[in-house]
Design a protein around this motif. Sequence first.
Motif, short mmCIF file in Angstrom:
data_model
loop_
_atom_site.label_atom_id
_atom_site.label_comp_id
_atom_site.label_asym_id
_atom_site.label_seq_id
_atom_site.Cartn_x
_atom_site.Cartn_y
_atom_site.Cartn_z
N PRO A 31 1.03 -1.13 0.30
CA PRO A 31 -0.41 0.09 -0.13
C PRO A 31 1.16 0.95 0.12
O PRO A 31 -0.13 1.87 -0.33
CB PRO A 31 -1.00 0.01 1.23
N SER A 32 2.25 1.54 0.14
CA SER A 32 2.84 2.03 0.41
C SER A 32 3.87 2.68 -0.82
O SER A 32 3.81 4.28 -1.12
CB SER A 32 3.95 2.65 1.49
N SER A 33 2.95 2.05 -1.61
CA SER A 33 4.21 1.98 -3.06
C SER A 33 3.75 3.39 -3.75
O SER A 33 2.22 3.36 -3.82
CB SER A 33 4.07 0.69 -4.12
N PRO A 34 4.23 3.89 -4.56
CA PRO A 34 3.73 5.13 -6.05
C PRO A 34 2.97 4.61 -6.66
O PRO A 34 1.98 4.83 -7.04
CB PRO A 34 5.00 5.47 -6.28
N ARG A 35 3.18 3.72 -7.19
CA ARG A 35 1.86 2.74 -7.64
C ARG A 35 0.99 2.51 -7.54
O ARG A 35 -0.44 3.06 -7.63
CB ARG A 35 2.56 0.93 -7.83
N TRP A 36 0.64 2.56 -6.10
CA TRP A 36 -0.76 2.29 -5.12
C TRP A 36 -1.36 3.11 -4.61
O TRP A 36 -2.43 3.55 -5.35
CB TRP A 36 -0.31 1.43 -3.84
N SER A 37 -0.29 3.89 -4.96
CA SER A 37 -1.55 5.68 -4.87
C SER A 37 -1.90 5.98 -5.69
O SER A 37 -3.13 7.16 -5.51
CB SER A 37 -0.26 6.56 -4.20
N GLU A 38 -1.11 6.02 -6.80
CA GLU A 38 -1.44 6.25 -8.27
C GLU A 38 -3.17 5.68 -8.69
O GLU A 38 -3.75 6.01 -8.69
CB GLU A 38 -1.14 5.84 -9.29
N GLU A 39 -3.30 3.86 -7.94
CA GLU A 39 -4.51 3.82 -8.77
C GLU A 39 -5.17 4.49 -7.76
O GLU A 39 -6.57 4.05 -7.60
CB GLU A 39 -3.66 2.08 -7.70
N ALA A 40 -4.85 4.22 -6.78
CA ALA A 40 -5.93 5.01 -5.52
C ALA A 40 -6.66 6.27 -6.33
O ALA A 40 -7.55 6.70 -5.70
CB ALA A 40 -5.17 5.44 -3.96
N ALA A 41 -5.22 6.81 -6.43
CA ALA A 41 -5.86 8.53 -7.25
C ALA A 41 -6.95 8.08 -8.06
O ALA A 41 -7.70 9.16 -7.98
CB ALA A 41 -5.10 9.34 -7.56
N ARG A 42 -6.63 7.29 -8.79
CA ARG A 42 -7.48 7.34 -10.91
C ARG A 42 -9.05 6.77 -9.33
O ARG A 42 -9.81 7.06 -10.39
CB ARG A 42 -7.19 5.79 -11.41
N ALA A 43 -8.97 5.87 -8.51
CA ALA A 43 -10.03 5.01 -7.82
C ALA A 43 -10.87 7.13 -7.46
O ALA A 43 -12.15 7.47 -7.48
CB ALA A 43 -10.33 4.12 -6.73
N ALA A 44 -10.33 7.49 -6.68
CA ALA A 44 -10.54 9.10 -5.56
C ALA A 44 -11.30 9.43 -7.14
O ALA A 44 -12.82 9.94 -6.69
CB ALA A 44 -9.84 10.04 -5.33
N CYS A 45 -10.67 9.53 -8.41
CA CYS A 45 -11.58 10.28 -8.97
C CYS A 45 -12.71 9.61 -10.08
O CYS A 45 -13.70 10.51 -10.16
CB CYS A 45 -10.21 10.12 -10.86
N GLU A 46 -12.71 8.60 -9.30
CA GLU A 46 -13.83 8.00 -9.92
C GLU A 46 -15.21 7.83 -9.68
O GLU A 46 -16.15 9.08 -9.90
CB GLU A 46 -13.63 6.40 -10.59
N VAL A 47 -14.74 8.61 -8.54
CA VAL A 47 -15.67 8.41 -6.96
C VAL A 47 -16.67 9.83 -7.18
O VAL A 47 -17.67 9.88 -7.36
CB VAL A 47 -14.97 7.88 -5.75
N VAL A 48 -15.19 11.05 -7.22
CA VAL A 48 -15.62 12.23 -7.52
C VAL A 48 -16.70 12.03 -8.64
O VAL A 48 -17.34 12.60 -8.11
CB VAL A 48 -14.53 13.52 -7.98
N GLU A 49 -16.16 11.41 -10.37
CA GLU A 49 -17.16 11.91 -11.31
C GLU A 49 -18.92 11.37 -10.50
O GLU A 49 -19.70 11.97 -10.93
CB GLU A 49 -16.29 10.89 -12.11
N LEU A 50 -18.67 9.55 -9.85
CA LEU A 50 -20.26 9.25 -9.56
C LEU A 50 -20.65 10.26 -8.80
O LEU A 50 -22.17 10.43 -8.67
CB LEU A 50 -19.68 7.74 -8.54
#
Length: 170
Positions: free
Chosen positions: A6-25
Amino acid sequence: MSADPPSSPRWSEEAARAACEVVELLEVLWERGREVTPTSPVSASQLRVLYCLEREDGINLRALGHMLGSAPSSASRLCDRLEAVGFVERTPSPVSRRELTLRLTGRGRSYLTDLRAQREGALLTAIQAMSPTARASLLEGLAGFRDAAGRGRGPARDRGAPPDSPAWPA
């Protein structure tokens, strides 16, 4: 999700993309809430003004413009429209004869209360469809996001976020 910790930059990027999807929803849910009252008299920019005035009752146009990140003349035009629908009133400032103070009217406060109730209902429907474990994780994640987003970026209140918003600290 990937197998990265969970602390990896890749995981953070995936979380940011998921958050963007949630904002759109959330934007879709918010619009559905506004469809209940299709004659919604305010735009998204005007809604930000209402949120700002709710938090900072009696401010002037310069302060409102600062909160919105816009020129006082732009803020004034937004207030003109809100005053026309009865949501905002301008009164002479007790401090300076050259200034006006801006306040929400009772009708403006009622509009925000009704809008929040509609939005909360839309969210509640979606959240109730989640498993109890997912709801607990959501609550924990939102609390962590709120705390992280509020750190080191100045007062959240200056960014025009609605009061009591789960995205910004009180």
